[in-house]
Write an enzyme that holds these catalytic residues in place. Structure first.
Site, PDB file in Angstrom:
ATOM      1  CE  LYS A  14      26.101-144.446  64.389  1.00  0.00           C
ATOM      2  NZ  LYS A  14      24.817-144.844  64.986  1.00  0.00           N
ATOM      3  NE  ARG A  89      21.939-140.256  61.870  1.00  0.00           N
ATOM      4  CZ  ARG A  89      22.684-140.187  62.979  1.00  0.00           C
ATOM      5  NH1 ARG A  89      23.840-139.584  62.982  1.00  0.00           N
ATOM      6  NH2 ARG A  89      22.245-140.733  64.100  1.00  0.00           N
ATOM      7  NE  ARG A 128      23.336-142.965  73.777  1.00  0.00           N
ATOM      8  CZ  ARG A 128      23.550-143.075  72.467  1.00  0.00           C
ATOM      9  NH1 ARG A 128      24.620-143.711  72.027  1.00  0.00           N
ATOM     10  NH2 ARG A 128      22.715-142.584  71.585  1.00  0.00           N
ATOM     11  NE  ARG A 134      22.177-138.199  72.595  1.00  0.00           N
ATOM     12  CZ  ARG A 134      22.660-138.866  71.563  1.00  0.00           C
ATOM     13  NH1 ARG A 134      23.849-139.447  71.632  1.00  0.00           N
ATOM     14  NH2 ARG A 134      21.974-138.970  70.445  1.00  0.00           N
ATOM     15  NE  ARG A 146      18.100-140.622  68.143  1.00  0.00           N
ATOM     16  CZ  ARG A 146      18.722-140.983  69.280  1.00  0.00           C
ATOM     17  NH1 ARG A 146      18.052-141.052  70.410  1.00  0.00           N
ATOM     18  NH2 ARG A 146      19.988-141.253  69.257  1.00  0.00           N
TER      19      ARG A 146
HETATM   20  P1  AMP Z   1      23.877-139.372  67.007  1.00  0.00           P
HETATM   21  O1  AMP Z   1      24.687-138.848  68.131  1.00  0.00           O
HETATM   22  O2  AMP Z   1      24.729-139.860  65.860  1.00  0.00           O
HETATM   23  O3  AMP Z   1      22.859-140.389  67.433  1.00  0.00           O
HETATM   24  O4  AMP Z   1      23.048-138.141  66.416  1.00  0.00           O
HETATM   25  C1  AMP Z   1      22.119-137.437  67.208  1.00  0.00           C
HETATM   26  C2  AMP Z   1      21.266-136.551  66.326  1.00  0.00           C
HETATM   27  O5  AMP Z   1      22.106-135.604  65.639  1.00  0.00           O
HETATM   28  C3  AMP Z   1      20.504-137.255  65.216  1.00  0.00           C
HETATM   29  O6  AMP Z   1      19.294-137.821  65.675  1.00  0.00           O
HETATM   30  C4  AMP Z   1      20.281-136.122  64.238  1.00  0.00           C
HETATM   31  O7  AMP Z   1      19.274-135.245  64.691  1.00  0.00           O
HETATM   32  C5  AMP Z   1      21.605-135.359  64.333  1.00  0.00           C
HETATM   33  N1  AMP Z   1      22.589-135.867  63.358  1.00  0.00           N
HETATM   34  C6  AMP Z   1      23.774-136.477  63.635  1.00  0.00           C
HETATM   35  N2  AMP Z   1      24.415-136.823  62.500  1.00  0.00           N
HETATM   36  C7  AMP Z   1      23.606-136.430  61.483  1.00  0.00           C
HETATM   37  C8  AMP Z   1      23.694-136.519  60.064  1.00  0.00           C
HETATM   38  N3  AMP Z   1      24.734-137.114  59.457  1.00  0.00           N
HETATM   39  N4  AMP Z   1      22.681-135.999  59.332  1.00  0.00           N
HETATM   40  C9  AMP Z   1      21.627-135.401  59.916  1.00  0.00           C
HETATM   41  N5  AMP Z   1      21.468-135.303  61.237  1.00  0.00           N
HETATM   42  C10 AMP Z   1      22.443-135.809  62.030  1.00  0.00           C
END
Ligand code: AMP
Length: 191
Positions: A14, A89, A128, A134, A146
């Site tokens: 994404k 989400r 990654r 991370r 996740r």
């Molecule tokens: P991402 O970078 O999109 O993979 O997000 C990393 C982490 O951020 C996720 O595993 C969640 O802990 C948190 N996170 C990101 N976006 C959301 C969201 N829309 N709702 C809840 N938690 C989020």
């Protein structure tokens, strides 16, 4: 105005694709994960809270996430559109986003999902994680959690957007430029 949701499991590409879509269509890219990570790096109150969930691979609570997203959108009132990456989400997030946009006379144009098999996603995330450091990308049990969060709370959004005829899925594997082209094709034939 194009308001686009880039949808898919962790590691589906994404963020990578958002950069290309942003350039081609002149949109503002909002990644909720990136905003949380920025807040973690600045050790803000939001960052400290978010970290306690993110480190485990859990979703951050809806109220905090929705408030943050709305504040991000409000930062660019004259935008010609947004790419939402990693948001919504949960069903509540999707409903609140619709309500928030309706109040601005806006709406979601379409949701484009990147489809990638779990085995490929795990390899991509581990790779990654080595590069980015991370924590949530480096540990297989966190990655698994996740995916479970996605299956439990996020996958229902497929029907939410499908029932509005706004859901489009593309193959998220292959060359990065091929995947971008698939996304552009969906956008161009639906705006
Ligand atoms: P991402 O970078 O999109 O993979 O997000 C990393 C982490 O951020 C996720 O595993 C969640 O802990 C948190 N996170 C990101 N976006 C959301 C969201 N829309 N709702 C809840 N938690 C989020």
């Amino acid at each position: 105005m194009i308001n686009l949701i880039l949808f898919g499991k962790p590691g589906s590409g994404k963020g990578t694709q958002a950069e290309f879509v942003k350039k081609k269509y002149g949109l503002i890219h909002i990644s909720t994960g990136d905003v949380f990570r920025y807040n973690i790096s600045k050790q803000t109150e939001l960052g400290v809270l978010a970290k306690s969930y993110m480190d485990k691979g859990d979703l951050v609570p809806d109220d905090v996430t929705i408030q943050m997203l709305e504040a991000e959108v409000n930062k660019t009132p004259n935008a010609s559109g947004f790419i939402f990456d990693g948001f919504p989400r949960t069903t509540l997030q999707a409903e609140m986003l619709d309500e928030f946009l309706i109040n601005k006379n806006l709406n979601i144009s379409m949701t484009i999902a990147l489809d990638v098999d779990d085995e490929i996603l795990i390899d991509r995330l581990i790779f990654r994680g080595k590069d980015s450091g991370r924590a949530d990308d480096q540990d297989k049990s966190k990655i698994k959690n996740r995916f479970e969060e996605y299956n439990k709370k996020t996958s229902t959004l497929i029907n939410y957007y499908r029932s509005q005829n706004k859901f489009f899925e593309i193959d998220g594997t292959g060359e990065v430029s091929e995947i971008s082209q698939r996304i552009f094709n969906v956008i161009d034939s639906n705006i």
